[in-house]
Scaffold this motif. Structure first.
Motif, mmCIF file in Angstrom:
data_model
loop_
_atom_site.group_PDB
_atom_site.id
_atom_site.type_symbol
_atom_site.label_atom_id
_atom_site.label_comp_id
_atom_site.label_asym_id
_atom_site.label_seq_id
_atom_site.Cartn_x
_atom_site.Cartn_y
_atom_site.Cartn_z
ATOM 1 N N VAL A 170 -55.315 69.210 117.000
ATOM 2 C CA VAL A 170 -55.346 68.070 116.446
ATOM 3 C C VAL A 170 -56.630 67.116 116.176
ATOM 4 O O VAL A 170 -56.698 65.975 115.740
ATOM 5 C CB VAL A 170 -54.416 66.904 117.276
ATOM 6 C CG1 VAL A 170 -52.785 67.093 116.801
ATOM 7 C CG2 VAL A 170 -54.922 65.900 118.689
ATOM 8 N N GLY A 171 -58.024 67.868 116.649
ATOM 9 C CA GLY A 171 -58.523 67.095 116.268
ATOM 10 C C GLY A 171 -59.883 68.047 117.565
ATOM 11 O O GLY A 171 -59.843 68.699 117.538
ATOM 12 N N PHE A 172 -61.194 67.377 116.908
ATOM 13 C CA PHE A 172 -62.460 68.291 117.309
ATOM 14 C C PHE A 172 -62.904 66.864 118.294
ATOM 15 O O PHE A 172 -62.934 65.644 118.314
ATOM 16 C CB PHE A 172 -63.315 67.990 116.402
ATOM 17 C CG PHE A 172 -64.765 69.082 115.884
ATOM 18 C CD1 PHE A 172 -64.971 70.368 116.250
ATOM 19 C CD2 PHE A 172 -65.501 67.968 116.244
ATOM 20 C CE1 PHE A 172 -66.040 70.148 116.716
ATOM 21 C CE2 PHE A 172 -67.351 68.080 116.247
ATOM 22 C CZ PHE A 172 -67.134 69.846 116.407
ATOM 23 N N ASP A 173 -64.094 67.923 118.898
ATOM 24 C CA ASP A 173 -65.173 66.895 120.048
ATOM 25 C C ASP A 173 -66.396 67.516 120.303
ATOM 26 O O ASP A 173 -66.798 68.773 119.773
ATOM 27 C CB ASP A 173 -64.015 66.884 121.546
ATOM 28 C CG ASP A 173 -64.558 66.697 122.322
ATOM 29 O OD1 ASP A 173 -65.605 64.892 121.781
ATOM 30 O OD2 ASP A 173 -64.704 67.020 123.693
ATOM 31 N N TYR A 192 -68.708 67.417 107.743
ATOM 32 C CA TYR A 192 -67.579 68.172 107.015
ATOM 33 C C TYR A 192 -66.460 67.843 107.163
ATOM 34 O O TYR A 192 -65.262 68.077 106.608
ATOM 35 C CB TYR A 192 -67.724 69.612 107.676
ATOM 36 C CG TYR A 192 -66.578 70.784 107.851
ATOM 37 C CD1 TYR A 192 -66.422 70.954 106.674
ATOM 38 C CD2 TYR A 192 -65.796 70.906 108.713
ATOM 39 C CE1 TYR A 192 -65.139 71.792 106.084
ATOM 40 C CE2 TYR A 192 -64.865 72.193 108.873
ATOM 41 C CZ TYR A 192 -64.586 72.092 108.077
ATOM 42 O OH TYR A 192 -63.354 73.498 107.030
ATOM 43 N N LEU A 193 -65.981 67.588 108.648
ATOM 44 C CA LEU A 193 -64.796 67.299 109.000
ATOM 45 C C LEU A 193 -64.315 65.483 108.567
ATOM 46 O O LEU A 193 -63.132 65.921 107.565
ATOM 47 C CB LEU A 193 -64.630 66.291 110.618
ATOM 48 C CG LEU A 193 -65.066 67.767 111.516
ATOM 49 C CD1 LEU A 193 -65.511 67.547 113.364
ATOM 50 C CD2 LEU A 193 -63.418 68.673 111.465
ATOM 51 N N GLN A 194 -65.296 64.514 108.147
ATOM 52 C CA GLN A 194 -65.052 63.889 106.938
ATOM 53 C C GLN A 194 -64.160 64.307 105.693
ATOM 54 O O GLN A 194 -63.543 63.699 105.114
ATOM 55 C CB GLN A 194 -65.961 62.832 106.859
ATOM 56 C CG GLN A 194 -65.733 62.190 109.090
ATOM 57 C CD GLN A 194 -67.271 60.388 108.239
ATOM 58 O OE1 GLN A 194 -67.130 60.187 107.533
ATOM 59 N NE2 GLN A 194 -68.563 61.290 109.066
ATOM 60 N N ARG A 195 -65.139 65.817 105.311
ATOM 61 C CA ARG A 195 -64.428 65.190 104.072
ATOM 62 C C ARG A 195 -62.852 66.393 104.085
ATOM 63 O O ARG A 195 -62.425 66.092 102.862
ATOM 64 C CB ARG A 195 -65.465 66.732 103.124
ATOM 65 C CG ARG A 195 -66.829 65.665 103.459
ATOM 66 C CD ARG A 195 -67.283 66.931 102.507
ATOM 67 N NE ARG A 195 -67.937 68.289 102.865
ATOM 68 C CZ ARG A 195 -69.070 68.548 103.409
ATOM 69 N NH1 ARG A 195 -70.087 67.841 104.069
ATOM 70 N NH2 ARG A 195 -69.290 69.725 103.967
ATOM 71 N N GLU A 196 -62.477 66.372 104.966
ATOM 72 C CA GLU A 196 -62.134 67.824 105.456
ATOM 73 C C GLU A 196 -60.129 66.560 105.958
ATOM 74 O O GLU A 196 -59.212 66.780 105.507
ATOM 75 C CB GLU A 196 -61.633 68.794 106.612
ATOM 76 C CG GLU A 196 -62.778 69.736 106.089
ATOM 77 C CD GLU A 196 -62.045 70.582 104.654
ATOM 78 O OE1 GLU A 196 -61.406 70.745 104.135
ATOM 79 O OE2 GLU A 196 -62.692 71.120 103.687
ATOM 80 N N ASN A 197 -60.798 64.910 105.985
ATOM 81 C CA ASN A 197 -59.710 64.414 106.498
ATOM 82 C C ASN A 197 -59.208 64.763 107.872
ATOM 83 O O ASN A 197 -58.404 64.525 107.902
ATOM 84 C CB ASN A 197 -58.611 63.851 105.771
ATOM 85 C CG ASN A 197 -58.683 63.490 104.320
ATOM 86 O OD1 ASN A 197 -59.834 62.920 103.526
ATOM 87 N ND2 ASN A 197 -59.020 64.204 103.058
ATOM 88 N N ALA A 198 -60.015 65.238 108.920
ATOM 89 C CA ALA A 198 -60.165 65.219 109.958
ATOM 90 C C ALA A 198 -60.281 64.705 111.212
ATOM 91 O O ALA A 198 -61.788 63.642 110.657
ATOM 92 C CB ALA A 198 -60.137 67.049 109.988
ATOM 93 N N HIS A 199 -59.445 64.715 112.188
ATOM 94 C CA HIS A 199 -60.568 63.692 113.316
ATOM 95 C C HIS A 199 -60.872 63.575 114.838
ATOM 96 O O HIS A 199 -61.088 65.561 114.572
ATOM 97 C CB HIS A 199 -58.521 63.330 113.649
ATOM 98 C CG HIS A 199 -57.808 62.339 113.289
ATOM 99 N ND1 HIS A 199 -58.083 61.387 112.880
ATOM 100 C CD2 HIS A 199 -56.227 63.273 113.069
ATOM 101 C CE1 HIS A 199 -56.682 60.950 112.036
ATOM 102 N NE2 HIS A 199 -56.139 61.754 111.764
ATOM 103 N N PHE A 200 -61.874 63.296 114.739
ATOM 104 C CA PHE A 200 -63.060 63.688 115.964
ATOM 105 C C PHE A 200 -63.095 62.190 116.398
ATOM 106 O O PHE A 200 -63.202 61.734 116.173
ATOM 107 C CB PHE A 200 -64.323 64.341 114.529
ATOM 108 C CG PHE A 200 -65.104 63.487 114.388
ATOM 109 C CD1 PHE A 200 -66.206 62.547 114.743
ATOM 110 C CD2 PHE A 200 -64.391 63.476 113.184
ATOM 111 C CE1 PHE A 200 -66.939 62.205 114.080
ATOM 112 C CE2 PHE A 200 -65.095 62.781 112.376
ATOM 113 C CZ PHE A 200 -66.201 62.005 112.702
ATOM 114 N N THR A 201 -63.857 62.984 117.900
ATOM 115 C CA THR A 201 -63.626 62.580 119.176
ATOM 116 C C THR A 201 -65.335 62.497 119.404
ATOM 117 O O THR A 201 -65.466 64.008 119.408
ATOM 118 C CB THR A 201 -62.463 62.027 120.022
ATOM 119 O OG1 THR A 201 -63.975 61.055 121.180
ATOM 120 C CG2 THR A 201 -62.600 63.079 120.667
#
Length: 361
Positions: A170-173, A192-201
């Motif tokens: 569900v996300g990256f850290d 990259y994660l923002q371009r892929e609409n991915a969540h991260f903490t």
């Protein structure tokens, strides 16, 4: 007059966990079993009870760096697909027994490649354990894949997060010692994660102060702050105890950026002096998006219920406070909005309503 909530009471409440490390939550007996199976001979003890005590004592150093050293043993025995699946399954089982209905558990795939496993094999082994454990024990577990901030594999791990996001990730850290390893070293991965609409903490504001938080939010765009406890450094109290928030603290509160606070762990690593003095008390009063987490259940000898019980003892919290903290966590999870709403309205709120009704009788 209502009686203070007990640990047994709290265990019955539906709970949500956002910050828990897979390699920090093994059962001591599992560490011993896996060490024997893998021929790992470096454990400080092969007696499960003594080993559990050793982990807690070694973690109580007041140093984040020393705290992180304890992971050499847990990671050392998690180098096969079978071991990873077992640990993930038992994690889901232990959390389910503690009343956790939704959890996000993180691990660093790059730490488990010593015997030749690929990053994909590692992720799939963990996902398998969580999926089976979740089905058997009535808990949903989302996985966060973590990159180590002192290494240079964050883009690979970010790509894993995107590749497996429809299969349970569900996300990256990023994690590891903060001092000397700012989150901006991994800016390409976050972009990259923002371009892929991915969540991260991002682990920030634990072992290092406000600059770490500022970079995580303003440079890297973190959705949540892993710990973030040092945001208290941007809040001043006058002689009457009235708070004045600095620009960064105001931004974090106004934007409702979730703080993944881990009270016991924060004390162990020197980010807070005691539960009674933990910033969570003031941050909750000021309506920050506070959540309560375990960080590493083995090293801290804790559970979500025990973290809540400590806050009840320190601050006199009741069911309304615990529900507020739990709903905060569920709102901040990395699953879809309809799924979050479903758990809040059909599991969390009814569960707390039942407990409140029992207390009122």
């Amino acid at each position: 007059m209502n009686e203070r909530l007990t640990l047994d009471d709290i265990r019955r409440a539906p709970k949500v966990l956002l910050h828990d490390h897979l390699d920090g939550g093994l059962r001591p007996e599992t560490v011993v079993d896996l060490a024997r199976e893998a021929g790992y001979a470096d454990l400080p003890s092969t007696d499960p009870a003594a080993l559990g005590t050793w982990f807690e004592e070694a973690a109580n150093s007041g140093s984040l760096e020393r705290y992180l050293e304890t992971f050499s043993h847990t990671v050392g025995v998690m180098q096969s697909a079978e071991a990873l699946t077992r640990v993930a399954y038992e994690c889901a089982e232990d959390l389910g027994r503690d009343g956790v209905v939704y959890a996000e558990v993180r691990f660093a795939p790059e730490l488990h490649t010593r015997t030749g496993l690929s990053l994909e094999q590692i992720v799939e082994a963990v996902l398998d354990g969580f999926a089976r454990g979740g089905r058997d024990h009535g808990i949903r577990v989302g996985t966060l894949v973590t990159a180590m901030r002192h290494q240079a594999r964050s883009m690979e791990i970010a790509e894993l997060a995107v590749r497996y996001r429809d299969q349970g990730v569900v996300g990256f850290d990023i994690a590891g010692a903060e001092a000397g390893y700012p989150p901006t070293r991994h800016l390409d991965a976050f972009e990259y994660l923002q371009r892929e609409n991915a969540h991260f903490t991002i682990h920030a504001g634990e072992g290092f102060g406000l600059p770490s938080i500022w970079q995580a939010i303003q440079w890297c765009g973190a959705d949540r702050l892993g710990h973030g406890v040092r945001i208290i450094d941007d809040i001043e109290l006058d002689g009457d105890g009235l708070p004045t928030l600095g620009r960064l603290a105001s931004y974090v509160r106004d934007k409702r950026i979730p703080l993944e606070l881990c009270p016991t762990s924060n004390i162990q690593t020197g980010a807070a002096k005691s539960i009674a003095e933990h910033p969570i008390g003031l941050l909750r009063q000021l309506d920050f998006r506070v959540t309560v987490n375990t960080d590493n259940r083995l090293m801290s000898g804790t559970s979500v219920s025990e973290e809540f019980a400590k806050l009840v003892d320190a601050f006199g919290y009741g069911w309304d406070d615990l529900q507020w903290l739990t709903v905060n966590a569920m709102k901040s999870a990395f699953i879809s909005f309809p799924e979050r709403l479903e758990l809040i309205n059909r599991v969390i709120k009814p569960g707390f309503a039942e407990l409140k009704a029992e207390q009122a009788d």
